[in-house]
Design an enzyme around this catalytic site. Structure first.
Site, PDB file in Angstrom:
ATOM      1  N   ASP A 239       0.877  -1.150   0.000  1.00  0.00           N
ATOM      2  CA  ASP A 239       0.000   0.000   0.000  1.00  0.00           C
ATOM      3  C   ASP A 239       0.932   1.222   0.000  1.00  0.00           C
ATOM      4  OD1 ASP A 239      -2.075   1.796   0.113  1.00  0.00           O
ATOM      5  OD2 ASP A 239      -3.173   0.713   1.656  1.00  0.00           O
TER       6      ASP A 239
HETATM    7  C1  BGC Z   1      -5.018   3.320   0.272  1.00  0.00           C
HETATM    8  C2  BGC Z   1      -5.113   2.407  -0.920  1.00  0.00           C
HETATM    9  C3  BGC Z   1      -4.854   3.194  -2.174  1.00  0.00           C
HETATM   10  C4  BGC Z   1      -3.496   3.858  -2.063  1.00  0.00           C
HETATM   11  C5  BGC Z   1      -3.095   4.651  -3.295  1.00  0.00           C
HETATM   12  C6  BGC Z   1      -3.782   4.204   0.283  1.00  0.00           C
HETATM   13  O1  BGC Z   1      -3.945   5.248   1.186  1.00  0.00           O
HETATM   14  O2  BGC Z   1      -5.067   2.544   1.447  1.00  0.00           O
HETATM   15  O3  BGC Z   1      -6.371   1.801  -0.967  1.00  0.00           O
HETATM   16  O4  BGC Z   1      -4.930   2.376  -3.293  1.00  0.00           O
HETATM   17  O5  BGC Z   1      -3.515   4.761  -0.972  1.00  0.00           O
HETATM   18  O6  BGC Z   1      -3.811   5.813  -3.401  1.00  0.00           O
END
Ligand code: BGC
Length: 677
Positions: A239
């Protein structure tokens, strides 16, 4: 360079092409493939121009191609996943997946960071709206067509957040402490099924730790299960910014992490070089990680002939229509005393409209967090009502002067409501909304509450005062139109709750003990999943707690009569077997409608404690007034299994199973016994 090297020859098999490309990459170039290395564009990887490897481009989901990560492009905003799950319609989920894939193609990206598949453990989780259900079976049944749909467009689907990212509070530092059976049976089951059945091209590791180990360096979760046991061939990515100071490059390599986003901390070239020199990163491991990423770049056409790829399309009338259809089918009618709904457009003169969500737009830059999709236009509830009432019904501001009043209550898909980065602080509506509902109902007994929210809401303080409650979720850019269509009966509601609505927070498993141990975590930030496998309706059944609205509940404007039930087999012998549950359903009312028939099982003679019921099948059937049909629901024996911690495997135990058919988890209308021998 040879103008047409084998890896660019799309007539060759993908593994052959990747092998050829790997043989041309330097070791340093392979390192570069394992992290983004582009600090300005945090959704793309660094190109290797020498070999015509372009940057691989991703965009957030899961409500469509988000605004912030698609170059500020306005795209179709589809209903939130919780709403899609409330449709219980696999085909529709596939259509939405496919349309989202087309939109991602049209903005020139290769992967949609969706679907998000975490289980609804606590109703306070800020991302409940982004996830499908409290039940792993329903989660997988909706996620599988979504992934297949996205990937049918040559766009990668990315399952997230693997695993047990069930709260936003301390999400980057907390540890989900889960016993082995619960981990598999509740939190991993849908991931495993989607990997096996939909072959997603990526999995995103969560921020949190699972049993003390960060998800993105969790060897058990990634290497042992995902890669080896489930044979996953795609990208394993972090993530965003999830790698922490107290993690190591070695841990990530050993776990099998193949892509660090959005730029390197653990996979800096320097660190990988050292790991290589120290023998921690072997050629075999490096090639395996790079292969995963290259393979997906080829599957999506990022590497290859870009012109050969479809260009996709976005914001087409078809996509906007689909967003409306999905919204309509996800709306759940929770209460309809005196059959006040559907409204008769010819019989009403004046409607009074209120509420904080009446004029609100829910799409926008990072609204609700990374899933924020900004659509080219958004039909607010007010706009939907105006369109419907035009020339027929007057919209007024005084409830005492109106035939009926509608309060558009609920939460915001943002701060203080349903949002990434934070959990809700209460299950209640804000006080001013409760006061507004009660005030309006006191003025006009025909007061309807339309809830726009992405998670359950307690209703003690106002439910008795109103005859009608409609749950509309965050229903996308056409939401206002969908709500009006349901209110006026152009659409007969057929959504069913994909999660239990508790009466109060303490009824919910993660909050039952009232201690921080189970939520949001103890002083060491360990969140103890003490309720075990008893999540959602499994908990309410076990503890005999009466929910406000049960899992699977949803009303219609017509009446469905269930006839007798029939199993096509009395016994089965293999986990690969299937059996059919046949049931006659009749529409005994005066309107066409759709009913979701649910099948649950109960293991009568189990060696371990099992839930009183578990969802194992469902079917959605459409019936005209007076029509009777037999719905035939195929159930797989493997869905009768539990996770055996001694064998470390899913097991169906010989013995008898009660097969239950119902309208909801609490309204079982027929039963039969099936034996597994
Ligand atoms: C989130 C993800 C997301 C990623 C990219 C993170 O804060 O948990 O779900 O895909 O950011 O934006």
């Amino acid at each position: 360079m040879n103008d047409n090297p084998p890896y660019l020859n799309e007539n060759l098999g993908i593994e052959e092409r990747v092998t050829d490309l790997l043989s041309r990459l330097t070791t340093k170039e392979k390192y570069i493939l394992l992290a983004s290395h582009d600090r300005r564009r945090i959704y793309t990887t660094k190109p290797i121009k020498r070999l015509r490897i372009p940057s691989f481009k991703m965009t957030d989901g899961p409500l469509g191609a988000s605004y912030h990560s698609s170059g500020l492009k306005k795209n179709t905003r589809f209903p939130a996943p919780i709403s899609l799950a409330a449709t219980w319609n696999r085909r529709l989920a596939g259509e939405v997946g496919s349309a989202m894939g087309e939109e991602v193609r049209a903005i020139g990206r290769h992967m949609l960071l969706a679907p998000a598949m975490n289980i609804h453990r606590t109703p306070l989780c800020g991302r409940t709206f982004e996830y499908f259900s409290e039940d792993p079976y329903l989660t997988k049944e909706i996620a599988i067509p979504v992934v297949k749909g996205i990937q049918s467009q040559g766009i990668g689907g990315c399952l997230k957040h693997y695993a047990a990212n069930n709260q936003e509070t301390n999400r980057a530092t907390c540890s989900a402490e889960i016993d082995e059976r619960t981990l598999h049976e509740i939190y991993l089951r849908a991931f495993r099924a989607v990997v096996k059945e939909a072959d997603p091209w990526a999995v995103m590791a969560a921020y949190n730790k699972v049993n003390g180990v960060y998800a993105c360096e969790n060897k058990y979760l990634i290497r042992d299960l995902l890669l080896e046991k489930w044979n996953f061939k795609g990208i394993v990515m972090t993530d965003w910014f999830s790698t922490r100071r107290d993690q190591t490059t070695e841990g990530c390599i050993n776990a099998g992490l193949s892509l660090e986003m959005p730029w390197p901390f653990k996979y800096k070239v320097k660190s990988l070089k050292k790991a290589y020199a120290d023998g921690i990163l072997t050629d075999e491991a490096l090639n395996d990680l790079a292969r995963r990423n290259l393979r997906v770049m080829m599957l999506t056409g990022a590497i290859g002939d870009a012109k050969a790829q479809s260009r996709g399309s976005r914001n087409t009338a078809q996509h906007h229509n689909l967003a409306r259809r999905a919204a309509e089918e996800g709306i759940v009618l929770l209460k309809n005393e005196g059959s006040l709904l559907p409204l008769d457009i010819e019989a009403i003169d004046k409607i009074a409209l209120f509420g904080p969500n009446l004029k609100k737009k829910f799409g926008g830059f990072l609204k609700g967090g990374s899933s924020g999709v900004k659509p080219p236009f958004e039909i607010t509830p007010l706009a939907g009502m105006k369109e419907k009432c035009k020339g027929k019904i007057k919209i007024v501001a005084d409830a005492s002067q109106a035939d009926l009043a509608i309060v558009f209550a609920g939460l915001d898909n943002g701060k203080g409501g349903d949002s990434e980065f934070q959990d809700r602080s209460s299950l209640e509506l804000p006080d001013d909304q409760i006061a507004l509902i009660n005030r309006t109902a006191a003025t006009n007994p025909n007061t309807i509450v339309v809830l726009i929210a992405g998670s359950p809401i307690a209703m003690d303080g106002w439910l008795e005062a109103v005859p009608v409650v409609l749950e509309a979720w965050y229903s996308g850019m056409e939401g206002g139109r969908a709500i009006a269509n349901v209110l006026f009966g152009n659409i007969n509601p057929s959504g069913k709750l994909p999660l239990t609505f508790p009466r109060k927070l303490a009824d919910s498993p993660a909050h039952s003990g009232g201690s921080s141990r189970t939520y949001p975590g103890d002083e060491e930030k360990k969140v103890h999943y003490d309720e075990g496998i008893f999540v959602g309706y499994r908990w309410f059944d076990k503890e005999k707690i009466d929910p406000l609205f049960p899992f699977g509940f949803g009303m219609s404007y017509t009446v469905f009569e269930y006839g007798s039930m029939h199993l096509n087999k009395g016994s089965i012998t293999h986990t690969d077997d299937t059996f059919n549950v046949d049931l006659d359903v009749m529409n005994a009312g005066e309107r066409a409608g759709a009913e979701v028939v649910q099948v649950y099982s109960r293991d009568i003679q189990a060696s371990v404690e099992r839930p009183q019921k578990e969802l194992i099948g469902f079917g959605k059937i459409r019936l005209k007034p007076g029509e009777r049909k037999t719905v035939s629901i195929t159930v797989r024996a493997e869905d009768l299994a539990f996770y055996d911690i001694h064998k470390h495997e899913w097991v169906v135990e010989p013995g008898d199973f009660e097969i239950l058919v119902g309208r909801s988890a609490q309204d079982i209308v027929a039963k039969a016994v099936l034996s597994y021998t």
